[in-house]
Write an enzyme that holds these catalytic residues in place. Structure first.
Site, mmCIF file in Angstrom:
data_model
loop_
_atom_site.group_PDB
_atom_site.id
_atom_site.type_symbol
_atom_site.label_atom_id
_atom_site.label_comp_id
_atom_site.label_asym_id
_atom_site.label_seq_id
_atom_site.Cartn_x
_atom_site.Cartn_y
_atom_site.Cartn_z
ATOM 1 N N ASP A 1 40.968 29.678 86.991
ATOM 2 C CA ASP A 1 41.507 30.321 85.802
ATOM 3 C C ASP A 1 40.558 31.415 85.306
ATOM 4 O OD1 ASP A 1 43.599 30.190 83.689
ATOM 5 O OD2 ASP A 1 41.867 29.784 82.399
ATOM 6 N N GLU B 1 42.324 33.718 89.856
ATOM 7 C CA GLU B 1 43.128 34.427 88.878
ATOM 8 C C GLU B 1 42.217 35.467 88.264
ATOM 9 O OE1 GLU B 1 45.480 34.392 84.693
ATOM 10 O OE2 GLU B 1 43.525 33.479 84.946
#
Ligand code: NOJ
Ligand code: CA
Length: 567
Positions: free
Chosen positions: A223, A284
């Site tokens: 993330d 990401e």
């Protein structure tokens, strides 16, 4: 006391000889909360997911990526993690997670989980300890606490903004009851950023990686991989960069995409490479350019990264071709495969993005689509979504399928305001409805809500309401319909596995860059043609149709239609 658990080694069938599986894998994204509810509380869970594994294996995907499943107060859909080594009770238990991993492996599905290293939940034991321990303590040194500016410290330490709106700093009340230090949160206040300059933080996250790799996890989605390192002294963000949210307009940004972040990933790669089953990483990372993205997937760093230029690309041949070429070019330059993605849990579903006139700029939020002036034309969106699926699955590299796109689900744009849960809604002062519209629970079967998402006779409603119209889009309704979106995905995924042209890394354009038709070959013997022009176009001679996203008219390829050909 530490419990010693047996290491779950993936089934040999899964651990195929093919160590390079991730170079062309189709990975299905499971938003656990909305996938399938096994116990009838309206919230998706591991029981529900386990019961639907055969559906996923039958669909023909190679792996599953699950959004965060850890204990969390859910201030941001689980991206506020309170304990990285357990499962949220609403989803299940660690024992159930272990059973899920093993059942998925038995069906030939690899398992990718989501790791959130930029921030923890404010309920995480570390943050609670930091609050209690006070200024200057080692516990505060795991986060980014600073004194405020101004005579009484009432101004935030710098001008950084939260991605969700408002300042990126919140002031705490110290033990003596007085306003005290500020802590940094690039996202919601419930998501304090951890301090990656602290060796203890680095050790902790590597230990968390090992915890899950020991349990047979095959991959980790990282993330906000581009945000971990902050510039020394935490200088203000420059004016140009303040205009952009979530990524850097320029290099040298004080908290996005800093060069120093790469050392962290080199170290993580060493952790993964120590495992025989070869776990992989996907970043990401929202970067300012494909060149900056390629730096995350250099040989000794992460394996792959999401292609957000593709995700946000309008349905226009010129834009798509530019993104495809740039992606293959720069990623190929570092030996990494490209990845392709049309939807995820953070952006408006692509069927709805494509259901309107296509502008010249990237599309991500409802606001980008001016929904009042341009209401969605679902038939148009569906036609284009079918063509987009064939285009994406024909490109060299890996692909991501977001749950429900195989059913042709659209963005639910009219969720009642009092049901919106995304922190963006509150933090934008009700100007941005946020991302709940793409997170609505899946329709599985039956003619009335909750469409088999919860067990029969469940009184509790799904956590977000499903549109009545989805009764024609349930997996059950589409199962026996050869023209359905589900049938298209299943056929495409079968051909993708079987055709040798689709296994290679190369592609050749047959259409010119200015053309309204995208036509490319994948040797040996495969070609994909997508028509964006209003008039139908002829197919190449001596080709045989393998699959088409819609009917041909008199042997011609109509507008917004894609075809796979053998030649
Ligand atoms: C990216 C995730 O995909 C998104 O859902 C989340 O809100 C932010 N990171 C913060 O963790
Ligand atoms: Ca449940």
């Amino acid at each position: 006391m530490t419990t010693v658990r047996p290491v779950l080694v993936p089934d040999p069938a899964v651990q195929q000889a093919d160590a390079d599986w991730w170079r062309r894998a189709v990975i299905y994204q499971v938003y656990v909360r909305s996938f399938a509810d096994g116990n009838g509380d309206g919230i998706g869970d591991l029981t529900g997911l386990r019961s639907r594994l055969p559906y996923l294996a039958d669909l023909g995907v190679d792996a599953l990526w699950l959004n965060p499943w850890y204990p969390s107060p859910m201030a941001d859909g689980g991206y506020d993690v309170a304990d990285y080594r357990d499962i949220d009770p609403a989803f299940g238990t660690l024992t159930e997670a272990e059973a899920l991993i093993s059942e998925a492996h038995d069906l030939g599905l690899r398992m990718v989980i989501d790791l959130v290293p930029n921030h923890t939940s404010d309920r995480h034991a570390w943050f609670q300890e930091a609050l209690r321990a006070g200024p200057g303590s080692a516990a505060r040194g795991r986060y980014i606490f600073r004194d405020g500016r101004g005579a009484d410290g009432a101004q935030p330490p710098n001008n950084w903004r939260s991605v969700f709106g408002g300042p990126a700093w919140t002031r705490v009340v110290e033990d003596d009851g007085r306003p005290g230090q500020w802590y940094l949160h690039l996202f919601a206040p419930e998501q304090p950023d951890v301090n990656w300059d602290n060796p203890e933080v680095r050790e902790e996250f590597e230990s968390i990686l090992r915890f899950w790799f020991d349990r047979g996890i095959d991959g980790v989605r990282i993330d906000v991989a581009h945000s971990l390192v902050k510039a020394p002294g935490l200088p203000d963000v420059g004016t140009a960069d303040l205009e952009v949210s979530g990524s850097a307009a320029n290099t040298g940004h004080p908290h996005w995409d800093r060069d120093e972040v790469h050392e962290i990933y080199r170290s993580w790669r060493r952790v993964a490479d120590a495992y025989d089953h070869g776990p992989v990483f996907v970043a990401e990372a929202w970067t300012g350019s494909p060149e900056r993205l390629a730096r995350y997937v250099r040989e000794d760093e992460l394996h792959t990264a999401f292609n957000f230029d593709y995700l946000t690309c309008p349905w226009r041949p010129d834009h798509l071709r530019r993104v495809i070429d740039a992606s293959l070019d720069v990623l190929g330059g570092v030996g990494a495969p490209a990845t392709w993605v049309l939807s995820n849990h953070d952006v408006v579903r692509h069927l709805s993005r494509f259901a309107r006139p296509q502008p010249d700029h990237p599309l991500r939020t409802l606001a980008d689509l001016s929904p009042e002036e341009n209401p969605a034309d679902v038939d148009l969106g569906t036609r284009r979504a079918r063509a987009a699926a064939l285009l994406m699955l024909a490109l060299p590299g890996g692909a991501y399928v977001y749950q429900g796109e195989e059913l042709g689900l659209w963005e639910v744009e009219d969720l009642p305001e009092d049901m919106l849960q995304d922190p963006i809604w509150e933090r934008s002062e009700h100007t941005d409805r946020g991302r709940d519209g793409c997170r609505v629970p899946l329709p599985w079967s039956g003619c009335t809500t909750p469409f088999g998402y919860s067990p029969e006779d469940t009184a509790t409603e799904p956590w977000l309401p499903q549109p009545e119209e989805w009764k024609s889009l349930t997996a059950q309704a589409q199962q026996g319909d050869a023209q359905s979106m589900l049938a298209l995905y299943r056929r495409a995924l079968r051909i993708r596995r079987a055709h040798s042209g689709l296994r290679g890394a190369g592609m050749t354009w047959y259409s010119s860059p200015e053309s309204q038709v995208l036509s490319f070959g994948r040797p040996p013997g495969f070609r994909c043609v997508v028509n964006f022009a209003e008039a139908p176009v002829a197919l190449p001679e001596e080709s045989r149709v393998l699959l088409s996203s819609g009917p041909l008219t008199d042997g011609l390829l109509p507008t917004d239609t894609a075809v796979w050909l053998a030649e």
